[in-house]
Every structure is written in structure tokens, then in C-alpha cells.
Enzyme design. Structure first.
Site, PDB file in Angstrom:
ATOM      1  N   ASP A  41      -2.983 -14.227 -17.504  1.00 11.33           N
ATOM      2  CA  ASP A  41      -1.972 -13.859 -18.510  1.00 11.33           C
ATOM      3  C   ASP A  41      -1.213 -12.615 -18.052  1.00 11.33           C
ATOM      4  OD1 ASP A  41      -2.533 -15.286 -21.498  1.00 11.33           O
ATOM      5  OD2 ASP A  41      -4.252 -15.290 -20.147  1.00 11.33           O
ATOM      6  N   THR A 123      -3.717 -20.827 -23.806  1.00 14.41           N
ATOM      7  CA  THR A 123      -4.768 -20.227 -22.959  1.00 14.41           C
ATOM      8  C   THR A 123      -6.068 -21.033 -23.033  1.00 14.41           C
ATOM      9  OG1 THR A 123      -3.774 -18.078 -23.355  1.00 14.41           O
ATOM     10  CG2 THR A 123      -5.962 -18.068 -22.408  1.00 14.41           C
ATOM     11  N   HIS A 202      -5.816 -24.097 -35.301  1.00 16.21           N
ATOM     12  CA  HIS A 202      -4.402 -23.693 -35.195  1.00 16.21           C
ATOM     13  C   HIS A 202      -3.499 -24.374 -36.229  1.00 16.21           C
ATOM     14  CE1 HIS A 202      -4.696 -22.232 -30.728  1.00 16.21           C
ATOM     15  NE2 HIS A 202      -5.580 -21.660 -31.528  1.00 16.21           N
TER      16      HIS A 202
HETATM   17  P1  AMP Z   1      -1.238 -24.855 -29.408  1.00  9.13           P
HETATM   18  O1  AMP Z   1      -1.914 -25.211 -28.139  1.00  9.13           O
HETATM   19  O2  AMP Z   1      -0.080 -25.718 -29.745  1.00  9.13           O
HETATM   20  O3  AMP Z   1      -2.194 -24.714 -30.562  1.00  9.13           O
HETATM   21  O4  AMP Z   1      -0.556 -23.465 -29.197  1.00  9.13           O
HETATM   22  C1  AMP Z   1      -1.273 -22.359 -28.719  1.00  9.13           C
HETATM   23  C2  AMP Z   1      -0.841 -21.134 -29.486  1.00  9.13           C
HETATM   24  O5  AMP Z   1      -1.263 -21.236 -30.835  1.00  9.13           O
HETATM   25  C3  AMP Z   1      -1.469 -19.863 -28.986  1.00  9.13           C
HETATM   26  O6  AMP Z   1      -0.620 -19.228 -28.071  1.00  9.13           O
HETATM   27  C4  AMP Z   1      -1.641 -19.011 -30.220  1.00  9.13           C
HETATM   28  O7  AMP Z   1      -0.727 -17.934 -30.231  1.00  9.13           O
HETATM   29  C5  AMP Z   1      -1.286 -19.928 -31.362  1.00  9.13           C
HETATM   30  N1  AMP Z   1      -2.255 -19.873 -32.472  1.00  9.13           N
HETATM   31  C6  AMP Z   1      -3.529 -19.450 -32.468  1.00  9.13           C
HETATM   32  N2  AMP Z   1      -4.079 -19.531 -33.719  1.00  9.13           N
HETATM   33  C7  AMP Z   1      -3.119 -20.011 -34.532  1.00  9.13           C
HETATM   34  C8  AMP Z   1      -3.045 -20.314 -35.919  1.00  9.13           C
HETATM   35  N3  AMP Z   1      -4.090 -20.140 -36.727  1.00  9.13           N
HETATM   36  N4  AMP Z   1      -1.879 -20.779 -36.405  1.00  9.13           N
HETATM   37  C9  AMP Z   1      -0.816 -20.974 -35.593  1.00  9.13           C
HETATM   38  N5  AMP Z   1      -0.824 -20.701 -34.274  1.00  9.13           N
HETATM   39  C10 AMP Z   1      -1.946 -20.231 -33.731  1.00  9.13           C
END
Ligand code: AMP
Ligand code: MG
Length: 319
Positions: A41, A123, A202
Site C-alpha cells: 500500500d 487489500t 462491507h
Molecule cells: P470491496 O472489495 O468492494 O468491498 O471494496 C473494498 C473497500 O471497501 C476497502 O477499500 C474499504 O475501504 C471499503 N470498506 C471497508 N469496510 C466497509 C464498510 N463497512 N462499508 C463500505 N465500505 C467498506
């Protein structure tokens, strides 16, 4: 026309840094109560910020990682290690002090244009050898106008997807010819392909499943995938719907670096990206969106999905 080639090149180099870290070993720390962060990162962000410093020195930057964390969370050995990897990719000697300074470049700048960087979006996907992207968005007066997604796990051996000046393109990540991309024109609900995050914390699989059902989408046309690669697939016509609905009890805000590049790409490719009520995403302040959720689509069924969301909201108020 502005020449964004140096930033496309930096996105490629950032992916090389990520891949070198991934091949050697994954070193990561959990930022207290937050997302995992890896050496890559810091390396990825440093490479992108360095290119911005060279080619767009006055532009503002909002990026996920900081020089402070780099100095405080890593050991001396880890700082030297990632600086060496960056140096190998750039073909020059790089010190830990330079890396720390690049990480914070543009942080306090005031400018009409702001670069918005997620050095490794997804990540958890990166750590588990699934999908991740280096995401670089560009805001003009706090509206997304450009974006780059460097997606090493994209079908066909990895892709660089980008949009500037209202057109979207894709090219092989290791170099090659660019082709213009467009969202799909599919409008039959039963044929729509939907994307959502892999991580159940998420977004709410349950709520998104109901919305798709109400809009007439089929549950076997769903793929779960990490990162903004979802926006890339939508822009490239490989899927039609990407939903991100928070859990009902969640008050976590969406970070702008998780959406800026993807939003610009999908819109330039002819698609739509809105909040759950159909209003635009609001990038106007700070590091988070003011919105509750995200609905991205190729267009034709967008209103139908918003109606389905209203149906869900009505049910949730009742119960
Ligand atoms: P995804 O793989 O689409 O879930 O996207 C990853 C991103 O989701 C990461 O970079 C985090 O910043 C973000 N993320 C982590 N926790 C949450 C949450 N509770 N709600 C929304 N986004 C999140
Ligand atoms: Mg992210």
C-alpha cells in the site's frame, strides 16, 4: 489536452511494486480497528504520488495512506525493504525518507483539481490472492472527471482501464493498444449480470439480494469480487449492475478513494452511478461521500433498481 500518460505509467509501476511484495511475502499490520495495510500500500501510493509531484506539482491529493503511518507503523527494516522494491521498479536509488515525503505530497494543496488515490483497493483480495486494483481518480471542483484502475487480475492477463475527457479506454496492463470501452446495452432484467463485494461486512448481501429480486434480476447472475474492478467490468460491458448497500445498522461512511476512479470510468463509458435514491454521489467535502449507498449500472434499468430500493425502504420502515 492534458497528457495523463505519466500517471498511467505510474499506475503500472505501482502494480509492479504490489506484485513484487506479493511474490516475496506479505507483510501487513492491522491499522487499529481499520482495514489491513501492507508494505505494498505504501509502495504503490509513493510511486503514484511521485509521478503526480513531477507532472502535476500543484494539484491536491487525497490518498488513503500517510507518511505518518509509514514512519510509525513500520520497522526500519520494512521501510528499507519497500524503498528498495520501489527503487528496483523505478530504476533509481530510493530512500525511506523520500518515500515518506512522496506519501504526503499534495496533502495540504488547494487546487481546482484533486487526485484521489487508493493505492491498493481491495487489500483483503490482495492478501488472499483474489482481485485488487490501484485506483486513481481525478476530481475537478470536487466532481469526478477522470480515473485510472490498474487491475492486474482483470480477465485476459490484467488491464489498465481509464477515462479522461469523457471517454473510457482499456489496454493490456503490460502495454499494448488502447481500445475504447462502453457499457453494455442489455436491458432484459433476466439477463443482467450483477456484481457485489466479497466481504460480507462491507455491504448487506441480504438487502442487495432483495433489491435485485424486486427489480427482476436472477440470483444466479451474480459475481462477488473485491475492489473497484467491479466498476471496471461495468464500464467494459462485462456486467450491468453493481450494488453497494450498507447494513441497516451501519453508519460507516464510504471513502471517496473507493469510488472516485470507478465513478468517472463508468460515467465516461455511458453508465450511471448514483446514491440509493437516484441522486448523484456527493464528493463535495472531506474524504468521505455524503451518500448512503451506491448503485452503478449500464443505464436502462437504473430507475427500476431505484424503485426496487424504495420498495425495500418501505418494507424496512414497516418492520
Ligand atoms: P470491496 O472489495 O468492494 O468491498 O471494496 C473494498 C473497500 O471497501 C476497502 O477499500 C474499504 O475501504 C471499503 N470498506 C471497508 N469496510 C466497509 C464498510 N463497512 N462499508 C463500505 N465500505 C467498506
Ligand atoms: Mg479501498
Amino acid at each position: 489536452m492534458t497528457d495523463f500518460t505519466p500517471i498511467l505509467q505510474a499506475a503500472r509501476q505501482a502494480v509492479q511494486v504490489c506484485q513484487l511484495v506479493q511474490q516475496k511475502h506479505i507483510v501487513h499490520s492491522e491499522k487499529a480497528g481499520r482495514e489491513p495495510v501492507t508494505l505494498a500500500d505504501y509502495g504503490s501510493q509513493a510511486v503514484v504520488c511521485r509521478a503526480i509531484q513531477q507532472h502535476f506539482p500543484d494539484y491536491a491529493i487525497i490518498a488513503e495512506e500517510s507518511g505518518k503511518d509509514f514512519r510509525e507503523l513500520l520497522t526500519d527494516e520494512q521501510r528499507v525493504e519497500i524503498s528498495t522494491i520501489i527503487g528496483d521498479v523505478l530504476g533509481e536509488t530510493v530512500s525511506a525518507e523520500q518515500v515518506a515525503n512522496w506519501l504526503d505530497h499534495g496533502k495540504n494543496a488547494q487546487h481546482e483539481f484533486t487526485w484521489v488515490i487508493d493505492p491498493i483497493d481491495g487489500t483483503k483480495g490482495f492478501l488472499d490472492l483474489r482481485h485488487y486494483v490501484v485506483a486513481i481518480g481525478l476530481l475537478q471542483n470536487r466532481q469526478p472527471v477522470g480515473g485510472i484502475l490498474a487491475a492486474p487480475e482483470y480477465p485476459g492477463g490484467g488491464a489498465l482501464l481509464y477515462a479522461f475527457d469523457d471517454k473510457a479506454y482499456k489496454e493490456p496492463i503490460n502495454g499494448g493498444e488502447a481500445q475504447q470501452i462502453r457499457v453494455s446495452s442489455q436491458s432484459d432484467p433476466a439477463k443482467l449480470r450483477a456484481l457485489e463485494s466479497v466481504e460480507k461486512s462491507h455491504s448487506s448481501f441480504d438487502r442487495m439480494g432483495k433489491v435485485r429480486q424486486y427489480a427482476g434480476l436472477l440470483e444466479d447472475n451474480i459475481e462477488r469480487m473485491d475492489s473497484q474492478e467491479k466498476y471496471g467490468r461495468l464500464a467494459d460491458g462485462l456486467a450491468e449492475v453493481y450494488l453497494r448497500l450498507p447494513h441497516l445498522d451501519s453508519n460507516r461512511k464510504h471513502s471517496i478513494w473507493d469510488h472516485a476512479a470507478g465513478t468517472a470510468l463508468v460515467v465516461a463509458a455511458g453508465g450511471k452511478v448514483t446514491d440509493v435514491d437516484g441522486s448523484p454521489l456527493d464528493y463535495s467535502e472531506g474524504t468521505t461521500l455524503k451518500n448512503h449507498g451506491v448503485v452503478a449500472s449500464n443505464g436502462p434499468l437504473h430507475d427500476k433498481i431505484i424503485e426496487a430500493l424504495q420498495q425495500l425502504a418501505a418494507e424496512e420502515i414497516e418492520s
